[in-house]
Design a protein around this motif. Sequence first.
Motif, PDB file in Angstrom:
ATOM      1  N   GLY A  78     -44.879 -53.276  -4.990  1.00  0.00           N
ATOM      2  CA  GLY A  78     -44.644 -52.860  -4.759  1.00  0.00           C
ATOM      3  C   GLY A  78     -45.014 -51.616  -3.915  1.00  0.00           C
ATOM      4  N   LEU A  79     -44.199 -51.042  -2.838  1.00  0.00           N
ATOM      5  CA  LEU A  79     -44.345 -49.649  -2.549  1.00  0.00           C
ATOM      6  C   LEU A  79     -43.192 -48.825  -2.713  1.00  0.00           C
ATOM      7  CD1 LEU A  79     -46.945 -49.629   0.437  1.00  0.00           C
ATOM      8  CD2 LEU A  79     -47.058 -49.228  -1.557  1.00  0.00           C
ATOM      9  N   ALA A  80     -43.641 -47.489  -2.882  1.00  0.00           N
ATOM     10  CA  ALA A  80     -41.887 -46.573  -2.940  1.00  0.00           C
ATOM     11  C   ALA A  80     -42.559 -45.039  -2.265  1.00  0.00           C
ATOM     12  CB  ALA A  80     -41.235 -46.466  -4.452  1.00  0.00           C
ATOM     13  N   LEU A  81     -41.605 -44.684  -1.397  1.00  0.00           N
ATOM     14  CA  LEU A  81     -41.723 -43.401  -1.495  1.00  0.00           C
ATOM     15  C   LEU A  81     -39.888 -41.991  -1.620  1.00  0.00           C
ATOM     16  CD1 LEU A  81     -42.970 -40.486   0.420  1.00  0.00           C
ATOM     17  CD2 LEU A  81     -42.177 -40.993   1.971  1.00  0.00           C
ATOM     18  N   PRO A  82     -40.416 -42.319  -3.668  1.00  0.00           N
ATOM     19  CA  PRO A  82     -39.150 -41.912  -3.617  1.00  0.00           C
ATOM     20  C   PRO A  82     -38.436 -40.490  -2.982  1.00  0.00           C
ATOM     21  CG  PRO A  82     -41.380 -41.883  -5.238  1.00  0.00           C
ATOM     22  CD  PRO A  82     -41.743 -42.072  -4.366  1.00  0.00           C
ATOM     23  N   GLY A  83     -36.728 -41.225  -3.464  1.00  0.00           N
ATOM     24  CA  GLY A  83     -36.129 -40.079  -2.415  1.00  0.00           C
ATOM     25  C   GLY A  83     -36.289 -39.590  -1.682  1.00  0.00           C
ATOM     26  N   MET A  84     -35.869 -39.031  -0.593  1.00  0.00           N
ATOM     27  CA  MET A  84     -35.534 -39.231   0.770  1.00  0.00           C
ATOM     28  C   MET A  84     -36.892 -37.271   1.403  1.00  0.00           C
ATOM     29  SD  MET A  84     -31.347 -40.108   0.762  1.00  0.00           S
ATOM     30  CE  MET A  84     -31.220 -39.827   1.999  1.00  0.00           C
ATOM     31  N   PRO A  85     -37.688 -37.992   1.253  1.00  0.00           N
ATOM     32  CA  PRO A  85     -38.338 -36.573   1.420  1.00  0.00           C
ATOM     33  C   PRO A  85     -38.283 -36.171   2.760  1.00  0.00           C
ATOM     34  CG  PRO A  85     -39.545 -37.847   0.189  1.00  0.00           C
ATOM     35  CD  PRO A  85     -38.790 -38.472   0.903  1.00  0.00           C
ATOM     36  N   ALA A  86     -38.128 -34.700   3.407  1.00  0.00           N
ATOM     37  CA  ALA A  86     -38.003 -34.002   4.493  1.00  0.00           C
ATOM     38  C   ALA A  86     -39.443 -34.489   5.209  1.00  0.00           C
ATOM     39  CB  ALA A  86     -37.664 -33.054   4.658  1.00  0.00           C
ATOM     40  N   GLY A  87     -38.805 -35.403   6.795  1.00  0.00           N
ATOM     41  CA  GLY A  87     -40.519 -35.658   7.154  1.00  0.00           C
ATOM     42  C   GLY A  87     -40.571 -36.073   7.561  1.00  0.00           C
ATOM     43  N   SER A  88     -40.308 -37.099   6.777  1.00  0.00           N
ATOM     44  CA  SER A  88     -40.982 -38.717   6.273  1.00  0.00           C
ATOM     45  C   SER A  88     -40.293 -39.378   7.839  1.00  0.00           C
ATOM     46  CB  SER A  88     -40.434 -39.067   5.303  1.00  0.00           C
ATOM     47  OG  SER A  88     -38.869 -39.409   4.433  1.00  0.00           O
ATOM     48  N   PRO A  89     -40.932 -41.012   8.065  1.00  0.00           N
ATOM     49  CA  PRO A  89     -40.054 -41.295   8.561  1.00  0.00           C
ATOM     50  C   PRO A  89     -38.362 -42.003   8.340  1.00  0.00           C
ATOM     51  CG  PRO A  89     -42.474 -42.668   7.940  1.00  0.00           C
ATOM     52  CD  PRO A  89     -41.866 -41.197   7.109  1.00  0.00           C
ATOM     53  N   GLY A  90     -37.747 -41.462   9.878  1.00  0.00           N
ATOM     54  CA  GLY A  90     -36.074 -41.775   9.821  1.00  0.00           C
ATOM     55  C   GLY A  90     -35.303 -40.732   9.449  1.00  0.00           C
ATOM     56  N   MET A  91     -36.309 -39.468   8.396  1.00  0.00           N
ATOM     57  CA  MET A  91     -35.893 -38.247   7.517  1.00  0.00           C
ATOM     58  C   MET A  91     -35.681 -37.027   8.859  1.00  0.00           C
ATOM     59  SD  MET A  91     -34.053 -39.349   5.544  1.00  0.00           S
ATOM     60  CE  MET A  91     -33.917 -37.641   4.082  1.00  0.00           C
ATOM     61  N   ASP A  92     -35.336 -35.870   9.132  1.00  0.00           N
ATOM     62  CA  ASP A  92     -35.671 -34.979   9.683  1.00  0.00           C
ATOM     63  C   ASP A  92     -36.239 -34.124   8.779  1.00  0.00           C
ATOM     64  OD1 ASP A  92     -33.575 -35.647  11.987  1.00  0.00           O
ATOM     65  OD2 ASP A  92     -31.766 -34.361  10.704  1.00  0.00           O
ATOM     66  N   GLY A  93     -37.139 -33.143  10.102  1.00  0.00           N
ATOM     67  CA  GLY A  93     -37.758 -32.240   8.777  1.00  0.00           C
ATOM     68  C   GLY A  93     -39.522 -32.609   9.791  1.00  0.00           C
ATOM     69  N   ALA A  94     -39.710 -31.728   9.556  1.00  0.00           N
ATOM     70  CA  ALA A  94     -41.698 -31.416  10.008  1.00  0.00           C
ATOM     71  C   ALA A  94     -41.943 -32.110   8.893  1.00  0.00           C
ATOM     72  CB  ALA A  94     -42.064 -29.843   9.944  1.00  0.00           C
ATOM     73  N   PRO A  95     -43.004 -33.733   9.412  1.00  0.00           N
ATOM     74  CA  PRO A  95     -43.836 -34.076   8.892  1.00  0.00           C
ATOM     75  C   PRO A  95     -44.873 -33.194   7.193  1.00  0.00           C
ATOM     76  CG  PRO A  95     -44.395 -34.799  10.671  1.00  0.00           C
ATOM     77  CD  PRO A  95     -43.316 -33.391  10.907  1.00  0.00           C
ATOM     78  N   GLY A  96     -44.825 -34.345   6.551  1.00  0.00           N
ATOM     79  CA  GLY A  96     -45.471 -32.931   5.504  1.00  0.00           C
ATOM     80  C   GLY A  96     -46.354 -34.825   4.937  1.00  0.00           C
ATOM     81  N   VAL A  97     -46.978 -34.320   4.226  1.00  0.00           N
ATOM     82  CA  VAL A  97     -47.756 -35.165   3.060  1.00  0.00           C
ATOM     83  C   VAL A  97     -47.591 -35.566   1.951  1.00  0.00           C
ATOM     84  CG1 VAL A  97     -49.822 -35.300   1.685  1.00  0.00           C
ATOM     85  CG2 VAL A  97     -50.169 -33.566   3.580  1.00  0.00           C
ATOM     86  N   TYR A  98     -47.659 -36.899   1.820  1.00  0.00           N
ATOM     87  CA  TYR A  98     -46.616 -38.269   1.015  1.00  0.00           C
ATOM     88  C   TYR A  98     -47.338 -38.600   0.299  1.00  0.00           C
ATOM     89  CZ  TYR A  98     -43.900 -36.724   4.373  1.00  0.00           C
ATOM     90  OH  TYR A  98     -42.742 -35.283   5.521  1.00  0.00           O
TER      91      TYR A  98
END
Length: 117
Positions: A78-98
């Motif tokens: 599978g795939l993971a985006l660990p934690g809850m990075p600000a700006g990632s899909p569904g999270m508040d904040g400016a999009p960043g590089v993930y």
Amino acid sequence: WKSRYCGCCGGWVDYMRAKGYRVNVTAVEDMDPLKARFGIPRDLESCHTAKVGDYLIEGHVPEPAIAKLLAERPAVKGLALPGMPAGSPGMDGAPGVYDVIGFDGAGKSSVFLRTGA
């Protein structure tokens, strides 16, 4: 699967539905047993877990990574985006590089795709 107490998971669900994916949501009381059953590595955990075909999706993984996963069908669990990075899909904040991490279930993981601004 998501904790019944988490709000940001709904944001990721809305994002994926807007991208054309059918998403069924199951709210659970405790995510830890589910993550253990699926074999999500502790260092890659986030707030929700999904399945797309035979693949696990852990956390706020951006859709381009999922599209690549489904197109290429690599030998990963599978795939993971660990934690809850600000700006990632569904999270508040400016999009960043993930860095979206691919994991194999045998303890190996590596960057699958770098996404974002």
